[in-house]
Scaffold this active site. Structure first.
Site, PDB file in Angstrom:
ATOM      1  N   TYR A  51       0.848  -1.204   0.000  1.00 54.91           N
ATOM      2  CA  TYR A  51       0.000   0.000   0.000  1.00 54.91           C
ATOM      3  C   TYR A  51       0.874   1.240   0.000  1.00 54.91           C
ATOM      4  CZ  TYR A  51      -4.952  -0.354  -0.210  1.00 54.91           C
ATOM      5  OH  TYR A  51      -6.215  -0.470  -0.705  1.00 54.91           O
ATOM      6  N   GLU A  53      -0.453   4.794  -0.719  1.00 53.86           N
ATOM      7  CA  GLU A  53      -1.227   6.003  -1.053  1.00 53.86           C
ATOM      8  C   GLU A  53      -0.339   7.234  -0.912  1.00 53.86           C
ATOM      9  OE1 GLU A  53      -4.588   6.010   1.515  1.00 53.86           O
ATOM     10  OE2 GLU A  53      -5.730   4.616   0.262  1.00 53.86           O
ATOM     11  N   ASP A 197      -6.083  12.798 -25.653  1.00 59.30           N
ATOM     12  CA  ASP A 197      -6.107  11.401 -25.214  1.00 59.30           C
ATOM     13  C   ASP A 197      -5.329  10.623 -26.266  1.00 59.30           C
ATOM     14  OD1 ASP A 197      -6.542   8.773 -24.677  1.00 59.30           O
ATOM     15  OD2 ASP A 197      -8.706   8.947 -24.355  1.00 59.30           O
ATOM     16  N   THR A 223      -2.998   5.265 -22.414  1.00 60.98           N
ATOM     17  CA  THR A 223      -2.852   3.914 -21.881  1.00 60.98           C
ATOM     18  C   THR A 223      -1.411   3.491 -22.136  1.00 60.98           C
ATOM     19  OG1 THR A 223      -3.574   3.009 -23.991  1.00 60.98           O
ATOM     20  CG2 THR A 223      -5.253   3.206 -22.291  1.00 60.98           C
ATOM     21  N   LYS A 226      -0.936  -0.332 -25.377  1.00 65.06           N
ATOM     22  CA  LYS A 226      -1.252  -0.479 -26.809  1.00 65.06           C
ATOM     23  C   LYS A 226       0.070  -0.534 -27.585  1.00 65.06           C
ATOM     24  CE  LYS A 226      -5.950   1.280 -26.435  1.00 65.06           C
ATOM     25  NZ  LYS A 226      -6.167   1.830 -25.106  1.00 65.06           N
ATOM     26  N   ARG A 232      -0.940  -3.312 -18.774  1.00 64.67           N
ATOM     27  CA  ARG A 232      -2.298  -2.758 -18.933  1.00 64.67           C
ATOM     28  C   ARG A 232      -2.502  -1.671 -17.887  1.00 64.67           C
ATOM     29  NH1 ARG A 232      -6.431  -3.739 -21.605  1.00 64.67           N
ATOM     30  NH2 ARG A 232      -5.131  -5.300 -22.600  1.00 64.67           N
TER      31      ARG A 232
HETATM   32  N1  PLP Z   1      -8.907   6.344 -24.449  1.00 67.74           N
HETATM   33  C1  PLP Z   1      -8.792   5.788 -25.656  1.00 67.74           C
HETATM   34  C2  PLP Z   1      -8.596   6.675 -26.844  1.00 67.74           C
HETATM   35  C3  PLP Z   1      -8.852   4.405 -25.805  1.00 67.74           C
HETATM   36  O1  PLP Z   1      -8.753   3.862 -27.026  1.00 67.74           O
HETATM   37  C4  PLP Z   1      -9.036   3.598 -24.656  1.00 67.74           C
HETATM   38  C5  PLP Z   1      -9.120   2.130 -24.741  1.00 67.74           C
HETATM   39  O2  PLP Z   1      -9.193   1.514 -25.729  1.00 67.74           O
HETATM   40  C6  PLP Z   1      -9.178   4.230 -23.423  1.00 67.74           C
HETATM   41  C7  PLP Z   1      -9.102   5.602 -23.348  1.00 67.74           C
HETATM   42  C8  PLP Z   1      -9.488   3.456 -22.184  1.00 67.74           C
HETATM   43  O3  PLP Z   1      -8.457   2.671 -21.760  1.00 67.74           O
HETATM   44  P1  PLP Z   1      -8.708   1.481 -20.713  1.00 67.74           P
HETATM   45  O4  PLP Z   1      -9.368   0.389 -21.479  1.00 67.74           O
HETATM   46  O5  PLP Z   1      -7.333   1.141 -20.239  1.00 67.74           O
HETATM   47  O6  PLP Z   1      -9.566   2.023 -19.622  1.00 67.74           O
END
Ligand code: PLP
Length: 415
Positions: A51, A53, A197, A223, A226, A232
């Site tokens: 843990y 935090e 994003d 993320t 990918k 993950r």
């Molecule tokens: N944002 C985008 C553009 C994504 O393609 C994804 C997942 O495919 C996510 C966020 C969410 O990621 P997670 O599945 O790890 O929550």
């Protein structure tokens, strides 16, 4: 593994059969990859027990001396990799990273402008099924009908009309590069925060294969599993002025204890991504995606936008009279894993869809190149247009035999 097998042969069996599945077929899901044994070792470590935090040097628990080292390495490597002022490596996933960005910049009821899901956005970009659409007022832009690429004029028009607090670029099915400078200019014009994003393409940025959003954006979430090829999970980089808002939004606003084993695995992955080997990989991912997209087009399976600049392409199946759901099932029966996907202006419902999305992160990790991409295009076209969802159908068997030969030459996780 032996300890697991002795205690729980059921789960040990699943681990083995999943490895067999990965090795035995073609993995073309654009958002998947094969993490290295080094990353998997960190993930399966005793750091999972701790843990912690808080943040390095400022924890709410004792005994954090060792995990502090791991998180500090992850932060420093992430900042260096993306040339970012600040990095937060605690988000549990892409969706949790996005939740934290909302938490840092918006209060419920405020407006965000983002790409619509059917045109390539993501659930967390303000769709009604997600917290993001339930708690925030989301306005969506889409792609231009002719180019099928982002309609920047529409982004500008909607930004001026709705004056969003945040403008979001990025998504899950965008084959082309995003014009970050144009988004920045629109944000500056209306006084919005610019959020990218970059979940899908951040690996290509890490590998210096495409331009980075970091110099343009206030905040970039992503993320790590990918193209990037890490565990993950998720992460956020931002400008220094937003650092404490982002950190407070991740913890304590949205999350509790960080997953220290995953953070260690992210540190390993960021180190991997800083190598010339990874840079060559990122360039090859794009080269392969290009060949695959073009070759599928030659079989009548048209790439939207005419092709790709990234790791993925989106294909319109309408002219071969097959739906996305049929193509996915037929390919699956032939040992090819890909996903149905809505195409822009899709006449079908999302659970049927007129398209498929294919990506090259996994097959490139396996060492495949242009010749193999042409073979894969032929196998997809055969399975999708002549095959069947029944694995015993002759076409399923014929394609599967070729898939088996191909993956035997380029094994995932070679022994
Ligand atoms: N944002 C985008 C553009 C994504 O393609 C994804 C997942 O495919 C996510 C966020 C969410 O990621 P997670 O599945 O790890 O929550």
């Amino acid at each position: 593994y032996e300890a697991l097998e002795a205690f729980d042969p059921d789960i040990a069996g699943v681990l083995l059969s999943e490895l067999g599945r990965l090795r035995g077929g073609l993995q073309l899901i654009a958002s998947e990859n094969f993490s290295s044994p080094a990353v998997l070792t960190a993930l399966g470590s005793t750091l999972s027990n701790k843990y912690a935090e808080g943040y390095p040097g400022r924890r709410y628990y004792g005994g954090c001396s060792e995990v502090d080292k791991a998180e500090t390495l992850a932060i420093e490597r992430c900042k260096a990799l993306f040339d970012a002022d600040h990095a937060n490596v605690q988000a549990h996933s892409g969706a949790s990273a996005n939740q934290a960005v909302y938490g840092a910049f918006l209060t419920p009821g405020e407006t965000i402008l983002a790409m619509s899901l059917p045109h390539g956005g993501h659930l967390t970009h303000g769709t009604k099924m997600s917290f993001s659409g339930k708690w925030f007022d989301a306005v969506h832009y889409g792609v231009d009908k002719d180019t099928e690429d982002i309609d920047y004029d529409e982004v500008e028009r909607l930004a001026k009309e709705h004056r969003p607090k945040v403008i979001l670029a990025g998504g899950s099915a965008i084959p082309r590069l995003i014009d970050f400078a144009r988004f920045r200019a629109i944000c500056d014009e209306v006084g919005a925060i610019f959020w990218v994003d970059a979940a899908h393409f951040i690996g290509l940025v890490a590998g210096k294969a495409i331009p980075s959003p970091v110099p343009f954006a206030d905040v970039v979430s992503f993320t790590t599993h990918k193209v990037l090829r890490g565990p993950r999970s998720g992460a956020i980089v931002c400008r220094e002025e937003h650092a404490s808002a982002i950190d407070r939004a991740v913890f304590p606003m949205m999350q509790g204890g960080p997953q220290m084993h995953t953070i260690a695995a992210k540190a390993v992955n960021f180190k991997e991504c800083a190598t010339t080997g990874y840079q060559a990989y990122a360039a090859q991912v794009i080269a392969n995606a290009n060949v695959l997209a073009t070759a599928l087009g030659e079989y009548g399976i048209r790439p939207t936008t005419g092709g790709t600049d990234t790791h993925l392409s989106l294909h319109d199946l309408q002219s071969v009279l097959v739906t996305g759901v049929e193509a996915e099932a037929r390919c699956d029966a032939a040992g090819i894993t890909l996903n149905k996907n809505a195409i822009p202006f899709d006449p079908q419902k999302p659970n049927i869809a007129s398209g498929i999305r294919v990506g090259t992160p996994c097959v490139t990790t396996q060492g495949m190149g242009a010749d193999e991409m042409r073979t894969i295009a032929r196998l997809i076209a055969t399975a999708a247009t002549k095959g069947d969802a029944d694995p015993d159908h002759p076409v399923s068997k014929e394609v599967r035999a070729e898939v088996t030969d191909l993956v035997a030459r380029f094994p995932a996780y070679p022994r």
